[in-house]
Design a protein around this motif. Sequence first.
Motif, PDB file in Angstrom:
ATOM      1  N   GLY A 185       0.833  -1.249   0.070  1.00 52.23           N
ATOM      2  CA  GLY A 185       0.087  -0.052   0.134  1.00 52.23           C
ATOM      3  C   GLY A 185       0.854   1.269   0.058  1.00 52.23           C
ATOM      4  N   PHE A 186       1.771   1.123   0.864  1.00 53.58           N
ATOM      5  CA  PHE A 186       3.040   2.293   0.856  1.00 53.58           C
ATOM      6  C   PHE A 186       3.595   2.276  -0.389  1.00 53.58           C
ATOM      7  CE2 PHE A 186       2.380   2.596   5.632  1.00 53.58           C
ATOM      8  CZ  PHE A 186       2.272   3.973   5.645  1.00 53.58           C
ATOM      9  N   LEU A 187       3.971   1.227  -0.910  1.00 48.20           N
ATOM     10  CA  LEU A 187       4.588   1.271  -2.180  1.00 48.20           C
ATOM     11  C   LEU A 187       3.753   2.118  -3.468  1.00 48.20           C
ATOM     12  CD1 LEU A 187       7.406   0.625  -3.316  1.00 48.20           C
ATOM     13  CD2 LEU A 187       6.542  -1.609  -4.063  1.00 48.20           C
ATOM     14  N   LEU A 188       2.518   1.780  -3.427  1.00 44.14           N
ATOM     15  CA  LEU A 188       1.403   2.022  -4.535  1.00 44.14           C
ATOM     16  C   LEU A 188       1.136   3.622  -4.493  1.00 44.14           C
ATOM     17  CD1 LEU A 188      -0.531   1.262  -6.877  1.00 44.14           C
ATOM     18  CD2 LEU A 188      -2.111   0.661  -5.162  1.00 44.14           C
ATOM     19  N   TYR A 189       1.023   3.992  -3.333  1.00 46.07           N
ATOM     20  CA  TYR A 189       0.155   5.335  -3.040  1.00 46.07           C
ATOM     21  C   TYR A 189       1.235   6.254  -2.815  1.00 46.07           C
ATOM     22  CZ  TYR A 189      -4.552   3.676  -3.782  1.00 46.07           C
ATOM     23  OH  TYR A 189      -5.548   3.019  -4.366  1.00 46.07           O
ATOM     24  N   GLY A 191       4.462   6.043  -3.757  1.00 43.74           N
ATOM     25  CA  GLY A 191       5.178   5.951  -4.965  1.00 43.74           C
ATOM     26  C   GLY A 191       4.241   6.693  -6.227  1.00 43.74           C
ATOM     27  N   ARG A 192       3.068   6.713  -6.162  1.00 41.41           N
ATOM     28  CA  ARG A 192       2.302   7.369  -6.960  1.00 41.41           C
ATOM     29  C   ARG A 192       2.166   8.836  -6.816  1.00 41.41           C
ATOM     30  NH1 ARG A 192      -3.642   4.231  -8.053  1.00 41.41           N
ATOM     31  NH2 ARG A 192      -2.910   2.745  -9.676  1.00 41.41           N
ATOM     32  N   LEU A 193       2.292   9.156  -5.592  1.00 46.68           N
ATOM     33  CA  LEU A 193       2.214  10.570  -5.048  1.00 46.68           C
ATOM     34  C   LEU A 193       3.574  11.067  -5.199  1.00 46.68           C
ATOM     35  CD1 LEU A 193       0.297  13.010  -3.682  1.00 46.68           C
ATOM     36  CD2 LEU A 193       1.303  11.787  -1.422  1.00 46.68           C
ATOM     37  N   PHE A 194       4.566  10.475  -4.818  1.00 50.10           N
ATOM     38  CA  PHE A 194       5.852  10.834  -5.341  1.00 50.10           C
ATOM     39  C   PHE A 194       5.981  11.301  -6.868  1.00 50.10           C
ATOM     40  CE2 PHE A 194      10.532  10.337  -6.280  1.00 50.10           C
ATOM     41  CZ  PHE A 194      11.191  11.010  -5.194  1.00 50.10           C
ATOM     42  N   LEU A 195       5.559  10.444  -7.797  1.00 47.59           N
ATOM     43  CA  LEU A 195       5.821  10.719  -9.086  1.00 47.59           C
ATOM     44  C   LEU A 195       5.011  11.718  -9.466  1.00 47.59           C
ATOM     45  CD1 LEU A 195       5.967   6.989 -10.420  1.00 47.59           C
ATOM     46  CD2 LEU A 195       7.827   8.583 -10.155  1.00 47.59           C
ATOM     47  N   MET A 196       3.767  12.142  -8.808  1.00 47.12           N
ATOM     48  CA  MET A 196       3.001  13.053  -9.369  1.00 47.12           C
ATOM     49  C   MET A 196       3.673  14.405  -8.782  1.00 47.12           C
ATOM     50  SD  MET A 196      -0.955  13.750  -8.072  1.00 47.12           S
ATOM     51  CE  MET A 196      -0.581  14.544  -6.594  1.00 47.12           C
ATOM     52  N   LEU A 197       4.166  14.232  -7.656  1.00 47.94           N
ATOM     53  CA  LEU A 197       4.765  15.475  -7.275  1.00 47.94           C
ATOM     54  C   LEU A 197       6.071  16.058  -8.112  1.00 47.94           C
ATOM     55  CD1 LEU A 197       4.510  14.921  -3.347  1.00 47.94           C
ATOM     56  CD2 LEU A 197       3.479  16.877  -4.609  1.00 47.94           C
ATOM     57  N   GLN A 198       6.620  14.957  -8.547  1.00 53.27           N
ATOM     58  CA  GLN A 198       7.738  15.201  -9.422  1.00 53.27           C
ATOM     59  C   GLN A 198       7.486  15.796 -10.739  1.00 53.27           C
ATOM     60  OE1 GLN A 198       9.983  11.327  -9.981  1.00 53.27           O
ATOM     61  NE2 GLN A 198      11.441  12.196  -8.947  1.00 53.27           N
ATOM     62  N   ARG A 199       6.357  15.818 -11.235  1.00 51.97           N
ATOM     63  CA  ARG A 199       5.834  16.438 -12.422  1.00 51.97           C
ATOM     64  C   ARG A 199       5.440  17.702 -12.334  1.00 51.97           C
ATOM     65  NH1 ARG A 199       2.381  11.544 -12.578  1.00 51.97           N
ATOM     66  NH2 ARG A 199       3.390  10.027 -13.570  1.00 51.97           N
ATOM     67  N   TYR A 216      10.784   9.858   1.845  1.00 53.39           N
ATOM     68  CA  TYR A 216      11.282   9.319   2.929  1.00 53.39           C
ATOM     69  C   TYR A 216      10.314   8.614   3.915  1.00 53.39           C
ATOM     70  CZ  TYR A 216      15.133  12.639   2.769  1.00 53.39           C
ATOM     71  OH  TYR A 216      16.323  13.323   2.227  1.00 53.39           O
ATOM     72  N   VAL A 217       9.044   8.999   3.905  1.00 48.98           N
ATOM     73  CA  VAL A 217       8.153   8.162   4.631  1.00 48.98           C
ATOM     74  C   VAL A 217       7.810   6.927   3.985  1.00 48.98           C
ATOM     75  CG1 VAL A 217       5.776   8.206   5.558  1.00 48.98           C
ATOM     76  CG2 VAL A 217       7.193  10.318   6.044  1.00 48.98           C
ATOM     77  N   THR A 218       7.502   6.956   2.616  1.00 50.29           N
ATOM     78  CA  THR A 218       7.464   5.887   2.054  1.00 50.29           C
ATOM     79  C   THR A 218       8.459   4.642   2.226  1.00 50.29           C
ATOM     80  OG1 THR A 218       5.969   7.075   0.327  1.00 50.29           O
ATOM     81  CG2 THR A 218       6.666   4.891  -0.478  1.00 50.29           C
ATOM     82  N   THR A 219       9.619   5.295   1.888  1.00 54.06           N
ATOM     83  CA  THR A 219      10.740   4.481   2.252  1.00 54.06           C
ATOM     84  C   THR A 219      10.911   3.572   3.443  1.00 54.06           C
ATOM     85  OG1 THR A 219      12.326   5.604   0.593  1.00 54.06           O
ATOM     86  CG2 THR A 219      13.265   3.855   1.898  1.00 54.06           C
ATOM     87  N   ILE A 220      10.620   4.680   4.401  1.00 52.49           N
ATOM     88  CA  ILE A 220      10.720   3.999   5.908  1.00 52.49           C
ATOM     89  C   ILE A 220       9.536   3.171   6.183  1.00 52.49           C
ATOM     90  CG2 ILE A 220      10.341   4.840   8.379  1.00 52.49           C
ATOM     91  CD1 ILE A 220      11.435   7.319   7.519  1.00 52.49           C
ATOM     92  N   CYS A 221       8.266   3.380   5.845  1.00 52.62           N
ATOM     93  CA  CYS A 221       7.328   2.416   6.283  1.00 52.62           C
ATOM     94  C   CYS A 221       7.243   1.271   5.383  1.00 52.62           C
ATOM     95  CB  CYS A 221       6.070   3.277   5.961  1.00 52.62           C
ATOM     96  SG  CYS A 221       5.618   4.667   7.138  1.00 52.62           S
ATOM     97  N   PHE A 222       7.521   1.243   4.083  1.00 58.51           N
ATOM     98  CA  PHE A 222       7.485   0.193   3.122  1.00 58.51           C
ATOM     99  C   PHE A 222       8.629  -0.696   3.669  1.00 58.51           C
ATOM    100  CE2 PHE A 222       9.940  -2.319  -0.072  1.00 58.51           C
ATOM    101  CZ  PHE A 222       8.914  -2.816  -0.592  1.00 58.51           C
ATOM    102  N   SER A 223       9.713  -0.281   4.150  1.00 55.59           N
ATOM    103  CA  SER A 223      10.937  -1.084   4.864  1.00 55.59           C
ATOM    104  C   SER A 223      10.329  -1.556   6.130  1.00 55.59           C
ATOM    105  CB  SER A 223      12.092  -0.385   5.103  1.00 55.59           C
ATOM    106  OG  SER A 223      12.737   0.222   3.810  1.00 55.59           O
ATOM    107  N   CYS A 224       9.864  -1.052   6.934  1.00 58.38           N
ATOM    108  CA  CYS A 224       9.322  -1.533   8.217  1.00 58.38           C
ATOM    109  C   CYS A 224       8.326  -2.613   8.169  1.00 58.38           C
ATOM    110  CB  CYS A 224       8.900  -0.553   9.366  1.00 58.38           C
ATOM    111  SG  CYS A 224       7.200   0.009   9.519  1.00 58.38           S
TER     112      CYS A 224
END
Length: 287
Positions: A185-189, A191-199, A216-224
Amino acid sequence: MFDPSTAVVALRLKDATSWWDGVNESPVWQDRIFHLLAALYGIVAVVALVQLVRIQLRVPDYGWTTQKVFHFLNFLVNGVRCLVFVFRRDVQKLNPEIIQHIVLDMPSLAFFTTYALLVLFWAEIYYQARAVSTDGLRPTFYTINGVVYAIQIILWLILWWKPIPVLIILSKMFFAGVSLFAALGFLLYGGRLFLMLQRFPVESKGRRKKLQEVGYVTTICFSCFLIRCIMMCFNAFEAAADLDVLDHPVLNFIYYLLVEILPSSLVLFILRKLPPKRGITQYHPIR
């Protein structure tokens, strides 16, 4: 032919194993490590509570916003964990044994709900930015959590009725699956939000900071949650990886530090910014 280097390595491994076993089997070290865990959880709980109070003082008229609920759940999860580790020896004496499982596992379920709420918040932002209806997101969030809790309660009731070892394994594998679901769930949303902000245009106000925050939050939560999933799989099938016993304090310390204490601390630090006093449109009350 005798190899001195091999003998040295073997001796060091033996010493490390002796140290590990000595700490695990020592009641003094068990109490020290579990009390240290309790202290760390207590600190995180206090930080979450202070931040909740600060947010309430900043925006008292907005009710229970997503941000407030997130911090309240963090306070609740970490506060309960603190108490569980303070009274760990008493918890291990509870009868029937199913009560021990409930006391130890319920905070993990609440932890899942806490961070699933963050996924929901990001999903709402993502779909709103794309002019897509978000009406079904909250009912889906409540349904998923309801199903997860219902299945876990059913497993507890069956274990209470007949404590079959295979059901204990099934219960742990179920939670491993829930953790994997949260990680995806973190990877999906995230990641989507991160890519959208990049644009967004480079000159967009706050773009870089928000991009870093989401990344940062996506990476931390996905990893944990991924680490939790892997560890729960080992916990289910390997007695040496059992987290529900007193004589594995070092393993408990490493596990809870990696999957709850550090992630919660880092996320609370990253999301420490208070909402603005006026013109708040991005904080929606829980209904």
